[in-house]
Design a protein around this motif. Structure first.
Motif, PDB file in Angstrom:
ATOM      1  N   PHE A 179      17.594 -12.433  -0.795  1.00 46.09           N
ATOM      2  CA  PHE A 179      16.480 -13.287  -0.403  1.00 46.09           C
ATOM      3  C   PHE A 179      15.644 -13.678  -1.610  1.00 46.09           C
ATOM      4  O   PHE A 179      15.331 -12.854  -2.463  1.00 46.09           O
ATOM      5  CB  PHE A 179      15.558 -12.573   0.596  1.00 46.09           C
ATOM      6  CG  PHE A 179      16.134 -12.441   1.964  1.00 46.09           C
ATOM      7  CD1 PHE A 179      16.629 -11.229   2.402  1.00 46.09           C
ATOM      8  CD2 PHE A 179      16.179 -13.531   2.817  1.00 46.09           C
ATOM      9  CE1 PHE A 179      17.159 -11.096   3.673  1.00 46.09           C
ATOM     10  CE2 PHE A 179      16.707 -13.412   4.088  1.00 46.09           C
ATOM     11  CZ  PHE A 179      17.202 -12.190   4.513  1.00 46.09           C
ATOM     12  N   GLN A 186       3.894 -13.351   1.086  1.00 53.50           N
ATOM     13  CA  GLN A 186       5.122 -13.842   0.479  1.00 53.50           C
ATOM     14  C   GLN A 186       5.915 -14.588   1.544  1.00 53.50           C
ATOM     15  O   GLN A 186       5.992 -14.145   2.694  1.00 53.50           O
ATOM     16  CB  GLN A 186       5.959 -12.690  -0.093  1.00 53.50           C
ATOM     17  CG  GLN A 186       5.331 -12.053  -1.319  1.00 53.50           C
ATOM     18  CD  GLN A 186       6.229 -11.039  -1.999  1.00 53.50           C
ATOM     19  OE1 GLN A 186       7.426 -10.974  -1.773  1.00 53.50           O
ATOM     20  NE2 GLN A 186       5.634 -10.239  -2.877  1.00 53.50           N
ATOM     21  N   TYR A 187       6.526 -15.694   1.143  1.00 50.21           N
ATOM     22  CA  TYR A 187       7.294 -16.531   2.058  1.00 50.21           C
ATOM     23  C   TYR A 187       8.749 -16.524   1.617  1.00 50.21           C
ATOM     24  O   TYR A 187       9.043 -16.722   0.450  1.00 50.21           O
ATOM     25  CB  TYR A 187       6.745 -17.958   2.069  1.00 50.21           C
ATOM     26  CG  TYR A 187       5.354 -18.014   2.603  1.00 50.21           C
ATOM     27  CD1 TYR A 187       4.261 -17.898   1.750  1.00 50.21           C
ATOM     28  CD2 TYR A 187       5.125 -18.135   3.963  1.00 50.21           C
ATOM     29  CE1 TYR A 187       2.969 -17.920   2.240  1.00 50.21           C
ATOM     30  CE2 TYR A 187       3.831 -18.160   4.466  1.00 50.21           C
ATOM     31  CZ  TYR A 187       2.760 -18.048   3.598  1.00 50.21           C
ATOM     32  OH  TYR A 187       1.491 -18.057   4.093  1.00 50.21           O
ATOM     33  N   PHE A 188       9.624 -16.320   2.599  1.00 54.50           N
ATOM     34  CA  PHE A 188      11.030 -16.065   2.281  1.00 54.50           C
ATOM     35  C   PHE A 188      11.924 -17.263   2.599  1.00 54.50           C
ATOM     36  O   PHE A 188      11.683 -18.014   3.548  1.00 54.50           O
ATOM     37  CB  PHE A 188      11.522 -14.857   3.083  1.00 54.50           C
ATOM     38  CG  PHE A 188      11.043 -13.559   2.512  1.00 54.50           C
ATOM     39  CD1 PHE A 188       9.743 -13.134   2.711  1.00 54.50           C
ATOM     40  CD2 PHE A 188      11.892 -12.774   1.748  1.00 54.50           C
ATOM     41  CE1 PHE A 188       9.294 -11.937   2.170  1.00 54.50           C
ATOM     42  CE2 PHE A 188      11.454 -11.581   1.200  1.00 54.50           C
ATOM     43  CZ  PHE A 188      10.157 -11.167   1.408  1.00 54.50           C
ATOM     44  N   GLY A 189      12.994 -17.381   1.795  1.00 54.59           N
ATOM     45  CA  GLY A 189      14.064 -18.300   2.113  1.00 54.59           C
ATOM     46  C   GLY A 189      14.965 -17.712   3.180  1.00 54.59           C
ATOM     47  O   GLY A 189      14.778 -16.569   3.597  1.00 54.59           O
ATOM     48  N   TYR A 243       1.742  -5.205   5.705  1.00 59.00           N
ATOM     49  CA  TYR A 243       2.326  -6.398   6.307  1.00 59.00           C
ATOM     50  C   TYR A 243       3.300  -6.030   7.424  1.00 59.00           C
ATOM     51  O   TYR A 243       3.917  -4.971   7.408  1.00 59.00           O
ATOM     52  CB  TYR A 243       3.154  -7.160   5.254  1.00 59.00           C
ATOM     53  CG  TYR A 243       2.433  -7.519   3.990  1.00 59.00           C
ATOM     54  CD1 TYR A 243       2.228  -6.577   2.990  1.00 59.00           C
ATOM     55  CD2 TYR A 243       1.994  -8.817   3.769  1.00 59.00           C
ATOM     56  CE1 TYR A 243       1.586  -6.911   1.816  1.00 59.00           C
ATOM     57  CE2 TYR A 243       1.356  -9.168   2.583  1.00 59.00           C
ATOM     58  CZ  TYR A 243       1.158  -8.207   1.618  1.00 59.00           C
ATOM     59  OH  TYR A 243       0.527  -8.544   0.457  1.00 59.00           O
ATOM     60  N   TYR A 303       6.649  -8.091   8.976  1.00 58.74           N
ATOM     61  CA  TYR A 303       7.553  -9.227   8.934  1.00 58.74           C
ATOM     62  C   TYR A 303       8.562  -9.101  10.073  1.00 58.74           C
ATOM     63  O   TYR A 303       8.913  -7.983  10.482  1.00 58.74           O
ATOM     64  CB  TYR A 303       8.327  -9.270   7.614  1.00 58.74           C
ATOM     65  CG  TYR A 303       7.575  -9.872   6.448  1.00 58.74           C
ATOM     66  CD1 TYR A 303       6.677  -9.105   5.718  1.00 58.74           C
ATOM     67  CD2 TYR A 303       7.778 -11.200   6.081  1.00 58.74           C
ATOM     68  CE1 TYR A 303       5.994  -9.662   4.640  1.00 58.74           C
ATOM     69  CE2 TYR A 303       7.103 -11.756   5.001  1.00 58.74           C
ATOM     70  CZ  TYR A 303       6.211 -10.976   4.290  1.00 58.74           C
ATOM     71  OH  TYR A 303       5.539 -11.524   3.225  1.00 58.74           O
ATOM     72  N   LEU A 352      13.115 -13.739   6.615  1.00 57.36           N
ATOM     73  CA  LEU A 352      11.986 -12.938   7.065  1.00 57.36           C
ATOM     74  C   LEU A 352      10.766 -13.825   7.285  1.00 57.36           C
ATOM     75  O   LEU A 352      10.400 -14.617   6.421  1.00 57.36           O
ATOM     76  CB  LEU A 352      11.654 -11.858   6.041  1.00 57.36           C
ATOM     77  CG  LEU A 352      12.665 -10.731   6.007  1.00 57.36           C
ATOM     78  CD1 LEU A 352      13.671 -10.936   4.912  1.00 57.36           C
ATOM     79  CD2 LEU A 352      11.955  -9.398   5.822  1.00 57.36           C
ATOM     80  N   LEU A 372       6.755 -13.902   8.011  1.00 63.56           N
ATOM     81  CA  LEU A 372       5.530 -13.118   7.989  1.00 63.56           C
ATOM     82  C   LEU A 372       4.822 -13.252   9.330  1.00 63.56           C
ATOM     83  O   LEU A 372       4.473 -14.352   9.760  1.00 63.56           O
ATOM     84  CB  LEU A 372       4.609 -13.613   6.873  1.00 63.56           C
ATOM     85  CG  LEU A 372       3.258 -12.932   6.776  1.00 63.56           C
ATOM     86  CD1 LEU A 372       3.409 -11.452   6.437  1.00 63.56           C
ATOM     87  CD2 LEU A 372       2.387 -13.623   5.729  1.00 63.56           C
ATOM     88  N   TYR A 415      -0.726  -9.667   8.412  1.00 58.20           N
ATOM     89  CA  TYR A 415      -1.003  -8.647   7.412  1.00 58.20           C
ATOM     90  C   TYR A 415      -2.444  -8.201   7.590  1.00 58.20           C
ATOM     91  O   TYR A 415      -3.257  -8.885   8.202  1.00 58.20           O
ATOM     92  CB  TYR A 415      -0.739  -9.151   5.990  1.00 58.20           C
ATOM     93  CG  TYR A 415      -1.647 -10.260   5.531  1.00 58.20           C
ATOM     94  CD1 TYR A 415      -1.313 -11.583   5.776  1.00 58.20           C
ATOM     95  CD2 TYR A 415      -2.826  -9.988   4.842  1.00 58.20           C
ATOM     96  CE1 TYR A 415      -2.133 -12.615   5.362  1.00 58.20           C
ATOM     97  CE2 TYR A 415      -3.660 -11.011   4.431  1.00 58.20           C
ATOM     98  CZ  TYR A 415      -3.305 -12.334   4.690  1.00 58.20           C
ATOM     99  OH  TYR A 415      -4.116 -13.354   4.280  1.00 58.20           O
TER     100      TYR A 415
END
Lengths: 112, 111
Positions: free
Chosen positions: A90, A101-104, B33, B35, B43, B45, B48
């Motif tokens: 990721f 945090q923003y994920f692919g 957090y 997720y 993932l 979010l 948090y």
């Protein structure tokens, strides 16, 4: 369009091959990260970058290298792939002023 | 060292509340957090909480933080089939650059 994209989404490669995973983001974030996910282990940080000129090793950087070609692009390379690098990878981004945090969507890599 | 622990599975009936628990070891954590990961997806979010807060509520989600016991929980009210996923707890022991992750709790919804 997705804010964080990863290519390829799936890849099967042989032991000893060099492979590059790419990540692009349109969020305008300065921080980018690479993680790997293994079943039952959660996510582990491979490398992270605070800006184009700042690259840092994470918890499990051995066998990997990265390149931050631009603010929006962060690539992960396996110089000589081995089977225990089979995992879900990721990319993530964050803004330096924010904790999220923003994920692919992830890249599933299989090394045979 | 830093460690985040979660149960691997939780099974609940549709319509009931789900409570997913997490414990962590680093008392200097600034953010914690939750997720969500659906099958074949990345993932997402969910929410948090800053370490000086005890509770945070967002629609069907309630996060409770017990800093003394280093315990974090996520409550999902009126659990639906769309809530089936793996839920990850993570902490940020330092200023926002490295997250320490639990192994994830798989939420199974029974009809």
């Amino acid at each position: 369009d997705a804010d964080v994209t990863q290519t390829p989404r799936n890849r099967i490669t042989k032991t000893g091959k060099r492979i590059m995973l790419e990540c692009s983001q349109t969020k305008g974030h300065d921080r980018m990260y690479w993680y790997r996910q293994d079943p039952g282990l959660g996510l582990r940080l491979i490398y992270y970058s605070f800006d184009v000129k700042d690259i840092n090793k994470g918890e499990i950087s051995d066998g990997y290298s990265v390149s931050r070609q631009a603010q929006a692009k962060f690539s992960l390379s396996l110089e000589s792939a081995i089977p225990n690098q089979t995992a879900l990878y990721f990319c993530a981004t964050s803004d330096s002023d924010r904790p999220e945090q923003y994920f692919g969507p992830g890249t599933r890599l299989t090394v045979t | 060292g830093e460690d985040v622990e979660q149960s691997l599975f939780l099974s609940v009936r549709e319509g009931d509340s789900s409570v997913i628990n997490c414990t962590y070891t680093d008392s200097s954590s600034t953010y914690l957090y939750w997720y969500k990961q659906e099958p074949g997806a990345g993932l997402q979010l969910l929410t948090y909480i800053f370490s000086n807060m005890d509770m945070k509520q967002d629609q069907r989600l309630t996060v409770l933080l017990n800093k003394k016991d280093k315990h974090l929980s996520l409550r999902i009210a009126d659990t639906q089939t769309g809530d089936s996923a793996i839920y990850f707890c993570a902490e940020s022991p330092r200023s926002n650059y490295q997250l320490i992750w639990g192994a994830g709790t798989k939420l199974i919804i029974k009809p």
